[in-house]
Structure formats: C-alpha cells, structure tokens
Scaffold this motif. Structure first.
Motif, short mmCIF file in Angstrom:
data_model
loop_
_atom_site.label_atom_id
_atom_site.label_comp_id
_atom_site.label_asym_id
_atom_site.label_seq_id
_atom_site.Cartn_x
_atom_site.Cartn_y
_atom_site.Cartn_z
N ASN A 128 78.76 77.89 26.06
CA ASN A 128 77.43 78.49 25.99
C ASN A 128 76.35 77.41 25.85
OD1 ASN A 128 75.62 80.91 25.61
ND2 ASN A 128 75.23 79.82 23.69
N ASP A 129 76.64 76.38 25.06
CA ASP A 129 75.68 75.27 24.91
C ASP A 129 75.47 74.56 26.24
OD1 ASP A 129 75.35 75.61 22.10
OD2 ASP A 129 77.25 74.56 21.77
N ILE A 130 76.55 74.38 27.00
CA ILE A 130 76.45 73.74 28.31
C ILE A 130 75.62 74.60 29.26
CG2 ILE A 130 77.75 72.95 30.33
CD1 ILE A 130 77.95 71.13 27.85
N SER A 131 75.81 75.92 29.20
CA SER A 131 75.02 76.83 30.03
C SER A 131 73.54 76.71 29.72
CB SER A 131 75.49 78.28 29.82
OG SER A 131 76.82 78.44 30.24
N VAL A 132 73.21 76.58 28.44
CA VAL A 132 71.81 76.41 28.03
C VAL A 132 71.22 75.16 28.68
CG1 VAL A 132 70.29 75.90 26.07
CG2 VAL A 132 72.03 77.69 25.87
N LEU A 133 71.97 74.06 28.64
CA LEU A 133 71.46 72.81 29.21
C LEU A 133 71.30 72.93 30.72
CD1 LEU A 133 73.55 70.17 27.20
CD2 LEU A 133 71.20 70.93 26.78
N LEU A 134 72.25 73.60 31.39
CA LEU A 134 72.15 73.76 32.84
C LEU A 134 70.95 74.61 33.22
CD1 LEU A 134 75.93 74.25 33.75
CD2 LEU A 134 74.47 72.33 34.41
N ILE A 135 70.67 75.64 32.42
CA ILE A 135 69.50 76.48 32.67
C ILE A 135 68.22 75.67 32.51
CG2 ILE A 135 68.14 78.42 31.76
CD1 ILE A 135 70.89 79.74 31.11
N LEU A 136 68.16 74.85 31.47
CA LEU A 136 66.98 74.02 31.24
C LEU A 136 66.78 73.00 32.37
CD1 LEU A 136 67.31 73.40 27.39
CD2 LEU A 136 65.63 74.84 28.55
N LEU A 137 67.89 72.62 33.02
CA LEU A 137 67.81 71.69 34.15
C LEU A 137 67.48 72.41 35.46
CD1 LEU A 137 70.92 69.48 33.36
CD2 LEU A 137 68.56 68.67 33.41
N GLY A 138 67.36 73.75 35.39
CA GLY A 138 67.04 74.52 36.58
C GLY A 138 68.23 74.80 37.46
N ARG A 139 69.44 74.73 36.85
CA ARG A 139 70.66 74.97 37.63
C ARG A 139 71.28 76.30 37.20
NH1 ARG A 139 72.96 70.23 40.13
NH2 ARG A 139 71.56 68.46 39.90
N LYS A 156 67.16 62.92 28.40
CA LYS A 156 66.32 63.95 29.03
C LYS A 156 65.92 65.06 28.06
CE LYS A 156 67.54 63.50 33.90
NZ LYS A 156 68.04 64.20 35.13
N PHE A 157 66.63 65.17 26.93
CA PHE A 157 66.38 66.28 26.02
C PHE A 157 66.12 65.79 24.60
CE2 PHE A 157 69.29 68.27 29.18
CZ PHE A 157 68.44 69.26 29.65
N ASP A 158 65.27 66.52 23.89
CA ASP A 158 65.19 66.43 22.44
C ASP A 158 66.06 67.56 21.93
OD1 ASP A 158 64.68 66.35 19.76
OD2 ASP A 158 62.57 66.98 19.92
N TYR A 159 67.34 67.27 21.71
CA TYR A 159 68.29 68.33 21.39
C TYR A 159 67.91 69.08 20.11
CZ TYR A 159 71.21 66.10 24.94
OH TYR A 159 71.68 65.58 26.12
N ASN A 160 67.34 68.38 19.14
CA ASN A 160 66.97 69.04 17.89
C ASN A 160 65.91 70.11 18.10
OD1 ASN A 160 68.69 67.71 16.04
ND2 ASN A 160 67.37 65.89 16.11
N GLY A 161 65.19 70.02 19.20
CA GLY A 161 64.14 71.00 19.47
C GLY A 161 64.61 72.19 20.30
N ILE A 162 65.86 72.20 20.72
CA ILE A 162 66.39 73.30 21.54
C ILE A 162 67.11 74.28 20.63
CG2 ILE A 162 67.81 73.93 23.54
CD1 ILE A 162 67.58 71.03 24.50
N GLN A 163 66.40 75.29 20.16
CA GLN A 163 66.93 76.21 19.16
C GLN A 163 68.05 77.10 19.70
OE1 GLN A 163 66.13 76.01 15.87
NE2 GLN A 163 65.07 74.18 16.65
N SER A 164 68.14 77.24 21.02
CA SER A 164 69.20 78.08 21.60
C SER A 164 70.56 77.39 21.57
CB SER A 164 68.84 78.48 23.03
OG SER A 164 68.44 77.36 23.78
N LEU A 165 70.58 76.09 21.25
CA LEU A 165 71.84 75.38 21.04
C LEU A 165 72.33 75.65 19.62
CD1 LEU A 165 71.04 71.87 22.59
CD2 LEU A 165 72.46 73.65 23.61
#
Length: 624
Positions: free
Chosen positions: A613-624, A576-585
C-alpha cells in the motif's frame, strides 16, 4: 616514496585484495595498506572457499575479472560440487585450500599487478575535507592522499578476543586490533555497533585416530571456479574426515557454560545464526544428542587441521576435555584453542548501491565492516567497491549489479535496503531468481559487463563467445534432429523410461529426467560426432547445453518475472519525496524511507516495514 594515490585500500583481506587489484587493473594508482604483508588474504577461519550460494559468488567474481576463483583453484587441496542431488540452480562449488599457498599466491599476484603498491602499517584516521575523504593517516605518522578510500577492516576495528575469561585486544589471534577509525566516523554521525564471530581449535593431525572417523574424499572432474581454461588444481588432493559429538561431550560443555563468555554476560554483541558455536548448539538444540564435525586439512602437507562445527569461546581446558570424549580425539594435541571475537561494524543502510557511504563522499566500505561474514561475501563487495571507487576518480556511470543479475547484487541490495541484525551470510534462499543465477552461467551473466568496464580481459570475452556459439550449435541440432519411436523404444525401456508412441525431436527426449546429452550421444551417432568436434571445454559446454535444454521453460518464466520487477528498478525516487510529510504512508514506512532514502521504487518495496500500500501511494504521487 610517493604519498599521493588515486585510491587507498585499507586492509588486505579478501575484500581488500579484490578491491585493490580491480582498481589497479582499471588504471588507478592504488595503495594497499595492511598491518602484515605476510598475511595477505588470510583465511581467518576455515581454510575453504565456496559452498552453498558462496560458490556462486566466487564464480561471479571470476566472470567479472576478479581473482578469488583463480587463487582458489591454484591452491585447492580438495574440490566438491555441493547439492548435486538437487537442480542446477542449487549446485555450489567448494574447495579446501592450502592456507599458506593461498596467501603466497595472492601476494605474488598483488606484487606483480601494475599500478598497485603496498605499505605495511595501521591506518588510525581518515582525512576528510568538505564532506569528502582525501586520504589517511597511519600509526607510523605517515600521511597519504587519495581521491577515494576503500575501508576493508575485517574484524580489526576495536577487536576483542575471548577465550573463557581471558580477553585479548586483537583483530585475529596474535594480531593487534585497530582503533581510531570507529571513533572518528561515529563523531561524524555514522551508526555503528558490535558483532561477534568465532573459530574452532586447530588440531595436530598426528594426535588423531583417523580409523575412528569417516573419510570424505573430493571430486576430480572438470568443475572448478575459474572460467579460464589454463587454471587447474595442481596440488596433491586430500580428504576431509567426519565424526560426531556425543552426550559425553555435551556434558563436559554444559558443566562449564558458566565460564562461557556467551552465557556469563562477557559478550553482548550479535553472533552468527547460521554458524553457531558448539556451546550455542547444545543450548539451542538441547534435544539433539550429537552434532556433525568435519576435520579439514589446512594445506597440502601440513599436519594442522581445522575442526569445522566446533567453534567455541569456552576455556582452553574445557575445549580439550570435551574433545577427548570423542574416540578420534582421545589423545588429541591442539595447536591453539577456539576463540570468539567482537568487533565494530557500520549499519550498511548508510551505503549507496555502489558501496560508497552516504555521509562521506568517495569513502567506500566492503566486507565485515558492513556486517557480513564470509570470504566470498567480502570478495564480492570488495570488487564492486573497487570498481566504483575507480569510476568516482575517473568518471563513468556507477557499476551496480541487480538482484536478477548476480548473487553479489542480492547481497549488496539486502545490505543497503534491509540492514543487518546479525552477521549476514549468503544463501540460495535469499535470491528470488535462483534459476537465473546459477554457478554454471556466471560468465554468461557478467563477463560482458566486466569487459565493458575494462576489468574482464579480451580472452575471457572470447572464451564466452565461443562457449555460447557451441551451446547454440548443440541446442539447434537437438531441436531439429528427428527420433523414430521404433529405433529408440528398446533403449528407453532398458533405462526405465516410457516408450514413444510416435516420432519426436531429440530435444523432447532430453527434457525427460535421467536422460541427458551424454546418454543420448551413445544412441545418436550424429550427436556424438558433433560433441567430439567441440574440442576444448567440452564437458563444460555439454553441461551448459543440457541445463539450457532441460530448464528452458523455467528460465524463461523466471526471466519474465524478473523483467516485470526490473521496470520498478527504472523508477528513480531518491531525494524526490519528503517522506515525513506524506501522511498517507504508514508511520514505519515514513521513518524507514527517510532513513534509507532508496534509489528506486523497487528498492523501496524491499525495505522491511514498507507495505504494498505504501508503494502504491508513492506510485500515485509519481503520476503512475
């Protein structure tokens, strides 16, 4: 001879045997290919099954409908329940096995399993087309096609044995190594590395002075591995024996460390932290003046003994000279020396939770090829790989055990999420939910799952249902039965327990330390009548009821914790993600999430280097 099968299992060690019998039992036409049909399920190292956390895995294999527990019970020459002084979450069954009968029993089982065929040969190449495995090629020039292949190669991939400066190509002593598969998979982009393990000398019991050793007898109660009531220990039981090394022993070993492959640069691969060689012990724990050794019988009648705690790759004469410093071994004769072995393994983060490889479809890895050590860890992986290979061939949802469901689930999740930097060995400390994952309740956790996929029999399911009904009868009875203080206080004071100030229910007394159902049945006649009505498996059922009663609060609390984490297991993020493009990780999180591509948020949270914090970033991107 037929050259086409549903599934091919390569290697007939503990992983291969469980995989092959599972796929055949589920209905897949299966071919088991092994170098030597006389060494099926060979116990390459110690002649024992189970132990701390490992015993729980064997009970889980049995509860699912596998065979390791059955074979272990039938071939046991000693049984012990380890960690009895601790709580039931830590109890771990272990048996000494008759090595030869273990092989015979497994072979008999395999030869009489419908849909399962054997071929003695060495696989040198996998047939791969359009990114999926389609079969194998062998050293004899045979080609077999299949819809799925399970690789369980143990220590045979480019195996190299070390005894001092002597080096021998082999997967085990006197058995040839296998080449070709590592090179092929490496060319396809698989990440591979080398590991090292070892084994001790085998000693002739006729040369041992047992009067200089401490005897360790086994136990003879109702405990065993298999939940099937007609499986029993029938062999003559034998003792193990304990002794210690000494400074004199260590001096001999130190004098020749320059000839140890571990210290002269000959061995460069990763060795097991928790089962070190004797030369590693005297270096790492140089302050210790002695180390405990166990002399373990290899069978019911043989004179061959295994010296647990004395793994070594030192020269033959050094091993003998060191042993002769121990009083029990002054006149020792050995059948063969200890040795170290290096072999290829593959980074297990390249696997899915089903143990199917990510780079090649329908190719499964199980056992030491994934960087694990131990028969039990191998058997558990083999069972899961076999089940999922069958599902890939015939349809159905992937079969995955979660961390709150089984030690097997913890094992596989650790492998595919964290990878390995040393041979992986299961411990109770690796499981977050030890109170849920006890050895006594593996059937309650897993038999329905095994039955649902067609592996556990109707008999197993019926036995589970009867057990649960009887446990409930006991729990309901003690929950309602009143206890009067004046009738019970003299007994309580006699056993050192505080007297009652008022009447209580029987269940309240059973929550006290040192008071259990067996004790109270002598004081409460209706309870004794109830227990006598149980019939078969009485002791097992009483123990289960006791644990449910005493640890109910802890079990409920841990279940709530597990359920909270399970919600994250239901949030799927694979692809679901292009992790390399998520600079907040974080940079480390981007790299590891990209490499592993976790299935769920929960799996991502267990990857070393992925922070909350990385998990929080992913949850926010998922709208959770």
């Amino acid at each position: 001879m037929n050259s086409s099968y549903d599934i091919i299992v390569v290697g007939a060690g503990h992983a291969g045997c469980e995989a092959a019998t599972a796929t055949a039992k589920l209905g897949s036409r299966t071919l088991l290919i092994t170098m030597d049909m006389n060494k099926i399920a060979q116990m390459s190292c110690n002649p024992a099954v189970g132990g701390i956390a490992k015993g729980q895995i064997v009970r889980e294999i049995d509860a699912l409908g596998g065979n390791m527990g059955i074979v272990s019970d039938k071939t046991a020459v000693q049984f012990r329940m380890l960690n009895r002084s601790k709580g039931p979450a830590m109890w771990s069954p272990r048996v000494q096995s008759d090595r030869a009968k273990f092989i015979e029993t497994w072979r008999d089982l395999i030869e009489n399993t419908p849909n399962l065929y054997m071929w003695q040969d060495t696989v040198t190449e996998l047939r791969i087309e359009n990114g999926a495995v389609t079969g194998v090629k062998t050293r004899m020039g045979m080609e077999f096609s299949a819809k799925a292949v399970v690789l369980t190669t143990g220590t045979f991939l480019n195996g190299l044995i070390h005894i001092g400066k002597v080096r021998i190509n082999g997967g085990r002593i006197s058995e040839p190594a296998s080449s070709g598969i590592t090179e092929q998979l490496k060319a396809l982009g698989f990440r591979t590395d080398r590991m090292k393990t070892g084994t001790p000398v085998r000693i002739d019991g006729r040369s041992v002075d047992f009067s200089q050793m401490e005897e360790q007898k086994g136990e003879d109660d109702f405990h065993k591995f298999s939940y099937l009531p007609d499986i029993h220990r029938s062999l003559t039981q034998r003792s193990c024996w304990m002794t210690y090394t000494s400074e004199a022993v260590h001096a001999v070993l130190r004098a020749d460390l320059h000839d140890s492959p571990l210290y002269n640069g000959q061995i460069k691969s990763i060795g097991p932290r928790y089962c070190p060689s004797i030369e590693t012990k005297i270096v790492t724990f140089s302050e210790k003046t002695s180390h405990l050794l166990f002399l373990e019988p290899e069978g019911e009648t043989t004179q061959e003994y295994y010296l647990n705690g004395f793994s070594s790759s030192l020269p033959l004469q050094t091993q003998i000279n060191a042993l002769q410093q121990i009083p029990a071994f002054r006149d020792v004769h050995i059948f063969r020396p200890g040795y170290a072995i290096e072999y290829d393994f593959f980074d297990p983060t390249q696997l899915r939770a089903t143990l199917e490889t990510k780079p090649v479809k329908n190719l499964f890895f199980a056992g030491q090829i994934n960087g694990t050590t131990g028969y039990e860890e191998a058997g558990g992986q083999g069972l899961i790989a076999g089940i999922n290979a069958h599902i890939n061939c015939h349809g159905g949802a992937p079969f995955v055990l979660h961390r709150d469901e089984a030690y097997i689930g913890v094992l596989i999740d650790d492998l595919i999420t964290k990878g390995v930097d040393e041979p992986y060995r299961m411990f109770t400390s690796r499981a977050e939910y030890r109170i849920l994952l006890r050895q006594d309740n593996a059937d309650e956790r897993l038999t329905e799952k095994g039955y649902a996929i067609g592996l556990a029999s109707e008999e197993r399911r019926s036995l589970l249902q009867k057990k649960e009904e009887q446990v409930k009868r006991i729990v309901d009875f003690v929950s309602d039965f009143p206890i009067k203080a004046d009738r019970m206080n003299s007994f309580l004071e006699s056993i050192g327990s505080s007297p009652l100030k008022q009447g209580v229910k029987l269940i309240d007394l059973l929550g006290r330390p040192h008071i259990d159902i067996r004790v109270m049945q002598e004081q409460v006649a209706p309870l004794k009548e109830l227990l006598e009505s149980i019939g078969d498996r009485r002791e097992e059922i009483i123990e289960s009821a006791d644990i449910h009663i005493k640890y109910n609060g802890y079990i409920k609390r841990e279940r709530i914790m597990a359920d909270k984490i399970t919600r994250l297991e239901d949030i799927y993020i694979k692809d679901k993600f292009d992790y390399n493009g998520i600079q907040s990780l974080s940079t480390e999180a981007r790299q590891k999430l990209t490499r592993i591509n976790p299935e769920t948020i929960a799996q991502a949270s267990r990857i070393p280097g992925v922070s909350p914090n990385d998990i929080s970033v992913l949850l926010i991107l998922l709208g959770r």
